[in-house]
Design an enzyme around this catalytic site. Structure first.
Site, PDB file in Angstrom:
ATOM      1  N   ALA A  25       0.816  -1.224   0.000  1.00 55.81           N
ATOM      2  CA  ALA A  25       0.000   0.000   0.000  1.00 55.81           C
ATOM      3  C   ALA A  25       0.845   1.267   0.000  1.00 55.81           C
ATOM      4  O   ALA A  25       0.404   2.307  -0.489  1.00 55.81           O
ATOM      5  CB  ALA A  25      -0.933  -0.005   1.210  1.00 55.81           C
ATOM      6  N   ARG A  37      -2.703   0.057   7.602  1.00 56.38           N
ATOM      7  CA  ARG A  37      -2.122  -0.133   8.933  1.00 56.38           C
ATOM      8  C   ARG A  37      -1.144   0.957   9.347  1.00 56.38           C
ATOM      9  O   ARG A  37      -0.614   0.916  10.455  1.00 56.38           O
ATOM     10  CB  ARG A  37      -1.403  -1.494   8.995  1.00 56.38           C
ATOM     11  CG  ARG A  37      -2.348  -2.665   8.834  1.00 56.38           C
ATOM     12  CD  ARG A  37      -1.592  -3.984   8.825  1.00 56.38           C
ATOM     13  NE  ARG A  37      -2.498  -5.093   8.676  1.00 56.38           N
ATOM     14  CZ  ARG A  37      -3.021  -5.497   7.534  1.00 56.38           C
ATOM     15  NH1 ARG A  37      -2.690  -4.860   6.424  1.00 56.38           N
ATOM     16  NH2 ARG A  37      -3.845  -6.514   7.479  1.00 56.38           N
ATOM     17  N   ASP A 107      -5.327  -1.723  -7.008  1.00 52.85           N
ATOM     18  CA  ASP A 107      -5.756  -0.500  -7.694  1.00 52.85           C
ATOM     19  C   ASP A 107      -5.432  -0.458  -9.182  1.00 52.85           C
ATOM     20  O   ASP A 107      -5.899   0.429  -9.901  1.00 52.85           O
ATOM     21  CB  ASP A 107      -5.152   0.737  -7.015  1.00 52.85           C
ATOM     22  CG  ASP A 107      -3.648   0.619  -6.790  1.00 52.85           C
ATOM     23  OD1 ASP A 107      -2.943   0.142  -7.702  1.00 52.85           O
ATOM     24  OD2 ASP A 107      -3.167   1.010  -5.701  1.00 52.85           O
ATOM     25  N   HIS A 124      -3.534 -10.079  -4.475  1.00 55.55           N
ATOM     26  CA  HIS A 124      -4.782  -9.854  -3.734  1.00 55.55           C
ATOM     27  C   HIS A 124      -5.938  -9.459  -4.651  1.00 55.55           C
ATOM     28  O   HIS A 124      -6.942  -8.929  -4.192  1.00 55.55           O
ATOM     29  CB  HIS A 124      -4.576  -8.794  -2.653  1.00 55.55           C
ATOM     30  CG  HIS A 124      -3.683  -9.241  -1.549  1.00 55.55           C
ATOM     31  ND1 HIS A 124      -3.022  -8.370  -0.693  1.00 55.55           N
ATOM     32  CD2 HIS A 124      -3.308 -10.479  -1.143  1.00 55.55           C
ATOM     33  CE1 HIS A 124      -2.301  -9.050   0.171  1.00 55.55           C
ATOM     34  NE2 HIS A 124      -2.447 -10.334  -0.087  1.00 55.55           N
ATOM     35  N   CYS A 135     -21.635 -18.428  -7.971  1.00 52.60           N
ATOM     36  CA  CYS A 135     -21.495 -19.043  -9.297  1.00 52.60           C
ATOM     37  C   CYS A 135     -20.225 -18.623 -10.038  1.00 52.60           C
ATOM     38  O   CYS A 135     -20.011 -19.021 -11.169  1.00 52.60           O
ATOM     39  CB  CYS A 135     -22.715 -18.723 -10.157  1.00 52.60           C
ATOM     40  SG  CYS A 135     -22.800 -17.000 -10.774  1.00 52.60           S
ATOM     41  N   THR A 198       5.660  -2.011   1.716  1.00 50.02           N
ATOM     42  CA  THR A 198       4.897  -3.100   2.325  1.00 50.02           C
ATOM     43  C   THR A 198       5.406  -3.369   3.732  1.00 50.02           C
ATOM     44  O   THR A 198       6.614  -3.355   3.983  1.00 50.02           O
ATOM     45  CB  THR A 198       4.969  -4.386   1.481  1.00 50.02           C
ATOM     46  OG1 THR A 198       4.382  -5.472   2.218  1.00 50.02           O
ATOM     47  CG2 THR A 198       6.401  -4.745   1.100  1.00 50.02           C
TER      48      THR A 198
END
Length: 252
Positions: A25, A37, A107, A124, A135, A198
């Site tokens: 992030a 965080r 993003d 992610h 489905c 990170t």
């Protein structure tokens, strides 16, 4: 990071046979997308907001889903542009042996900055798609957001009536096995591993530097806060990525 340290690091990148990059992030905060965080992180300031990213709560609580859709509507992610850090990583691919870019971000800014899509592993997932949890239908996020704007607080799947969520990996949800395997295999072959923005605390992505170290790679960490791997890094900086990376890449 000093000029001499940058020069040394640039030499490592020039000589590398296989560079693997992991971004979190912290590289997108300079594009106006808050982290989770950090001191001003979304979950730091509002711990309850983490429920919207936890599969158990999302599936079992309609109100959590409604809040998640409201959050998506107002997210600054839709207006964000790649910053100088993203652009520098794309330029590094043109100058050195960047093999794989693993990103924990959802993003899509690395693709927009010019990094080759085939080199990117979105470990992610990606916020620009919606998926059905029943489905496995998928579709563009914007179409579902239009439904929310038009009054559907908790839109369901047109195909089967199942629960919809962004095509991102929530807490409690398994990663795509092929993505994880690809990231681990690339890390095992790296001789330089860059961990950028990170915290290296979210697993299994946080285990990638350990794989690289186990195979003799140099680990370089650039992150505002401390990480569990700092003592094992060949180089460590808390500089702004948007400032440091352009200078570094220019030396490569």
């Amino acid at each position: 990071m000093t000029d001499s340290s940058l020069t040394t690091l640039a030499g490592w990148l020039r000589d590398a046979r296989q560079i693997v990059i992991l971004t979190g992030a912290g590289i997108s905060t300079e594009s106006g997308i808050p982290d989770f965080r950090g001191p001003q992180g979304l979950w730091t300031k509002n711990p309850g907001a983490e429920k919207t990213a936890t599969l158990q709560h999302y599936v079992s609580d309609t109100e959590v889903r409604k809040q998640a859709w409201r959050n998506r509507i107002t997210s600054g992610m839709w207006d964000a542009d790649p910053n100088t850090g993203h652009l520098a990583i794309a330029e590094l691919e043109r100058r050195a042996a960047v093999h794989t870019l693993v990103t924990q971000n959802v993003d899509g800014l690395h693709q927009r900055a010019g990094t080759s899509p085939e080199k990117i592993v979105e470990i992610h997932g990606n916020v620009h798609e919606v998926k059905c949890l029943r489905c496995d239908w998928r579709g563009p996020m914007e179409e579902t957001l239009d439904r929310v704007r038009n009054g559907e607080e908790d839109p369901c799947c047109f195909e089967c009536g199942g629960i919809l969520k962004s095509a991102t990996i929530s807490f409690g949800e398994n990663l795509v096995p092929a993505d994880l395997e690809r990231a681990q295999r690339a890390s095992a072959g790296a001789d330089v591993f860059l961990a950028l923005g990170t915290s290296l605390t979210v697993w299994p992505a946080a285990g990638l530097p350990e794989i690289a170290l186990g195979n003799g790679a140099r680990l370089v960490i650039v992150n505002a806060q401390e990480t569990p791997f700092d003592d094992y890094a060949s180089a460590r900086s808390n500089d702004q990525l948007g400032d440091l990376l352009p200078k570094l890449v220019e030396l490569v």
